[in-house]
Design an enzyme around this catalytic site. Sequence first.
Site, PDB file in Angstrom:
ATOM      1  CE1 TYR A 197      -7.319 -33.189  17.981  1.00  0.00           C
ATOM      2  CE2 TYR A 197      -9.033 -31.832  17.042  1.00  0.00           C
ATOM      3  CZ  TYR A 197      -8.748 -32.487  17.867  1.00  0.00           C
ATOM      4  OH  TYR A 197      -9.255 -32.621  19.145  1.00  0.00           O
ATOM      5  CG  ASN A 198     -11.056 -31.276  11.204  1.00  0.00           C
ATOM      6  OD1 ASN A 198     -10.769 -30.736  12.431  1.00  0.00           O
ATOM      7  ND2 ASN A 198     -11.012 -30.148  10.622  1.00  0.00           N
TER       8      ASN A 198
END
Length: 324
Positions: A197-198
């Site tokens: 996600y990052n």
Amino acid sequence: MDFIHNFLNILLPPLTFLLLCFLLPPYLAFKCLHYIKRSIFRENVAGKVVLITGASSGIGEYLAYEYARRGASLALVARREGRLKEVAVKARELGSPDVIVICSDVSKVEDCKRFVDETFNHFGRLDHLVNNAGITKVSMFEDVNSISDFHSLMNINFWGSLYATHFAVPHLRKSRGQIIVISSTAGWLTIPKLSFYNASKAALTSLFDTLRTEFGSDIGITIVNPGIIESEMTQPEFISETRMEFVPAESTETCAKAIVSGACRGERYVTEPSWVRVLFVLKLLCPEGAFSGETIQGILYQGPIVVVDRPGVAVKPIQEPLSP
């Protein structure tokens, strides 16, 4: 050539520090005056056309309501048609003169072309594109059995925004419109267990920073970095898995108002809640301190992967933790 680099290595750090000491105060004063000017002459979106992806819940839903209050016509895109219709009804009640619902999957390039075309064919113009659709998955990297399980995350979070932007650019150039990108503070304040996600959000920020340079003044771009916002993506299971119970969540309505206000002022970046910007400065000044990945990792533990998907079920465990 090495001599030039060695010379710059010695010269630039102290020179930059001196320039900051002299130039930072007048720059901040200029920023303040420019903010006042943009606030006075902010864009009026009444009668304009706004396309929002991931509009069935969370930030996307409340962005639809905020644009509706300001009199914009809306094209709402998501996979849950039933929820979209409910959002559309409320948006009309709040003041939107025209709302259309388009059931689509942003991870499919043909769907992105279709919903952009349908929006333009219905309204005859496009003024704001809001790339909001996104999902998250929680897991320690080493606990992942199959990397392919995370393809959908990149397809929705990154490629979905890229596809929609690619097809919308010709229309936005004609209207000198605006692109609003919902990135995340996770793109620079990296949290363990959210590695994919990052990465997707960091890629999103880098892409649209580059496009801002390429588009020039023809198309405005506002990159939004939300912190913890109340939504389907921040259900208690997600907060527990990422051990972020200590971080206060901001209401979705407050966040949406700040985003639309920032976009109408032509802001390059919107961070919400705004106090989170302090963490960015602290990380920049002290990268090995309290905001390093190693320090944050110490408060987390390994656990199952959890998929939090706005268009579908809020929380879905898909993998049990590996045995130690």
